[in-house]
Enzyme design. Sequence first.
Site, mmCIF file in Angstrom:
data_model
loop_
_atom_site.group_PDB
_atom_site.id
_atom_site.type_symbol
_atom_site.label_atom_id
_atom_site.label_comp_id
_atom_site.label_asym_id
_atom_site.label_seq_id
_atom_site.Cartn_x
_atom_site.Cartn_y
_atom_site.Cartn_z
ATOM 1 N N ARG A 52 -0.356 14.381 12.613
ATOM 2 C CA ARG A 52 -0.149 14.283 11.354
ATOM 3 C C ARG A 52 0.436 15.640 10.729
ATOM 4 N NH1 ARG A 52 -1.579 8.744 9.839
ATOM 5 N NH2 ARG A 52 0.356 8.749 8.229
ATOM 6 N N LYS A 56 0.768 -1.003 -0.015
ATOM 7 C CA LYS A 56 -0.290 -0.046 -0.280
ATOM 8 C C LYS A 56 0.814 1.291 -0.439
ATOM 9 C CE LYS A 56 -2.090 1.371 4.017
ATOM 10 N NZ LYS A 56 -1.882 2.805 4.576
HETATM 11 C C1 EPZ Z 1 4.627 7.140 6.148
HETATM 12 O O1 EPZ Z 1 3.532 8.429 6.607
HETATM 13 C C2 EPZ Z 1 2.990 5.978 6.211
HETATM 14 N N1 EPZ Z 1 2.317 6.128 5.075
HETATM 15 C C3 EPZ Z 1 2.761 5.660 7.791
HETATM 16 O O2 EPZ Z 1 2.146 4.287 7.213
HETATM 17 C C4 EPZ Z 1 3.936 4.978 8.799
HETATM 18 O O3 EPZ Z 1 3.941 4.555 9.033
HETATM 19 C C5 EPZ Z 1 4.931 6.053 7.901
HETATM 20 O O4 EPZ Z 1 5.285 6.734 6.918
HETATM 21 C C6 EPZ Z 1 6.045 6.142 9.356
HETATM 22 O O5 EPZ Z 1 6.931 5.187 8.831
HETATM 23 C C7 EPZ Z 1 1.726 6.041 3.319
HETATM 24 O O6 EPZ Z 1 3.734 5.953 3.770
HETATM 25 C C8 EPZ Z 1 0.979 6.666 3.077
HETATM 26 P P1 EPZ Z 1 6.457 10.718 8.477
HETATM 27 P P2 EPZ Z 1 3.666 9.381 6.366
HETATM 28 O O7 EPZ Z 1 5.873 11.545 7.428
HETATM 29 O O8 EPZ Z 1 4.692 9.474 5.236
HETATM 30 C C9 EPZ Z 1 5.697 13.458 12.041
HETATM 31 C C10 EPZ Z 1 0.319 2.575 7.859
HETATM 32 O O9 EPZ Z 1 -0.434 2.415 8.485
HETATM 33 N N2 EPZ Z 1 5.393 14.109 11.020
HETATM 34 O O10 EPZ Z 1 7.528 9.000 7.932
HETATM 35 O O11 EPZ Z 1 2.782 10.040 7.326
HETATM 36 C C11 EPZ Z 1 4.633 12.746 12.414
HETATM 37 O O12 EPZ Z 1 3.952 13.567 12.732
HETATM 38 C C12 EPZ Z 1 0.550 4.214 8.067
HETATM 39 O O13 EPZ Z 1 0.577 2.169 6.494
HETATM 40 C C13 EPZ Z 1 5.607 15.412 11.809
HETATM 41 O O14 EPZ Z 1 5.659 16.411 12.378
HETATM 42 O O15 EPZ Z 1 4.856 9.312 8.005
HETATM 43 C C14 EPZ Z 1 5.136 11.625 13.060
HETATM 44 O O16 EPZ Z 1 5.774 11.508 13.736
HETATM 45 C C15 EPZ Z 1 0.294 5.063 8.720
HETATM 46 N N3 EPZ Z 1 6.154 16.750 10.465
HETATM 47 C C16 EPZ Z 1 6.470 11.093 12.413
HETATM 48 O O17 EPZ Z 1 6.617 12.677 11.641
HETATM 49 C C17 EPZ Z 1 5.543 16.534 9.204
HETATM 50 O O18 EPZ Z 1 5.457 17.568 7.921
HETATM 51 C C18 EPZ Z 1 6.579 10.501 11.256
HETATM 52 O O19 EPZ Z 1 5.562 10.792 10.251
HETATM 53 C C19 EPZ Z 1 5.768 15.078 8.844
HETATM 54 C C20 EPZ Z 1 6.008 13.654 9.454
#
Ligand code: EPZ
Length: 417
Positions: A121, A22
């Site tokens: 998020r 996904k």
């Molecule tokens: C991706 O989400 C995945 N989703 C998530 O999978 C996965 O848990 C996550 O990466 C971490 O591996 C997809 O790929 C569609 P991040 P993403 O940006 O890109 C913070 C699932 O269950 N953050 O690496 O949103 C955020 O709040 C899903 O399949 C900021 O603070 O993850 C989080 O604490 C859930 N500011 C951390 O970073 C931002 O601008 C990781 O987020 C962006 C993120």
Amino acid sequence: MSKYVINGGKKLNGDITIHGAKNSVLPLLAASILTDETIRIGNCPNLADVENMIRILSALGVQVEREGNYIEIKSGGLFAYEIPKRQAKELRSSVFLMGSILGRMKKAKVAYPGGCDIGLRPIDIHLKALSELNVKIVEKYGYINCDATRMRAANVFLDYPSVGATENIMLLAAISDGTTTVSNAAREPEIIELQKFLNTMGAKIDGAGTSCIKIEGVQKLHGTDYYAMPDRIVTGTILMAVAMCGGNVLLNGTNYTHIDSLISKLVKSGCNIAVKSDKICIQSSDRLASMGYIETGPYPGYPTDLQAPLVALASTADGTTILVENIFENRFKHIPELCKMGANIKVKDRIAFITGVKQLTGAEVVAMDLRGGAALVLAGLSAAQLTVVHDIQHIERGYEEMDKCFVALGADVIKIN
Ligand code: EPZ
């Protein structure tokens, strides 16, 4: 709302093929609009999130056809650059469509995706990176209005290795003048896949999988045929189901190198695991030993998406497991539901202390989010008596026909709509 009725306590035996990832197919679909030529992507799972992305692309004027696991995308008719509130909320990961819409249209208007089941998020890292590339951003009435007509290549540093922010920069910078670098980039396998995919379209990207990615902008990208990688989170979830229930299962069409952080823990806790090319064979017979102390972290650390299934697994292991969730602030909602099944888990802030019990007992539980729901299914499969998992629409976002998958391995699971 649909539910799963699970008559637990059965061992899992047989073989299963892992469906496409996904979290790789979603950015590949977003990347497909960077050319007006035809794109075909194979191994696309039938999941609610993928269908939502297809709906968003179609609303932008993109022609999207699904034939089985193949999706064909023709975006010659792309005419819009706005993602409305309802769609942005329905599919949070539409946020990395910003990069590809900007790359193609030079303008984007995306509603704030907002929080979801597992946390606030925020997208501040995305927006900071885009502004460092001289994208003009105006946030008004819950919308992010971006103008990339004066976009400039730059050296971007991410304060945190955000997967989505890394993908957004790759998508925007692929078609541009000059060379952009991303430091402290995410290193997930899905990032490597996005680089491979874009390069088959004529992009010039290097370094994915490391903390520094170099994107040499080109003027145009062309069509391609691609086959998506297997889902490493589905692979890990099934491995933990067998570890919990006992049995002997062969997983085909997967990639064990993507989840060696889990495999090493399962072996240490008493599972027999053999790996070869795209196969993983797991055998589990006795009660597992606890996995000690585990923290989730950015790849190659232990994946946050496998935290909930691991909590379920630890609930019946022999001993205490301490699990720290470092990535999302609200990702323990499966724990009160597991406690209804007799699990002995205490939570303090982002730390779960799990003392294993011999066997969980069936109960009526509610899925609160995607991976937490999967954890409840694993608990139900191993528990004595009947478990009913309500609100399984969460689970269907990321697991294709999870009920049928486990029935094929000998479990007794019925989906009731
Ligand atoms: C991706 O989400 C995945 N989703 C998530 O999978 C996965 O848990 C996550 O990466 C971490 O591996 C997809 O790929 C569609 P991040 P993403 O940006 O890109 C913070 C699932 O269950 N953050 O690496 O949103 C955020 O709040 C899903 O399949 C900021 O603070 O993850 C989080 O604490 C859930 N500011 C951390 O970073 C931002 O601008 C990781 O987020 C962006 C993120």
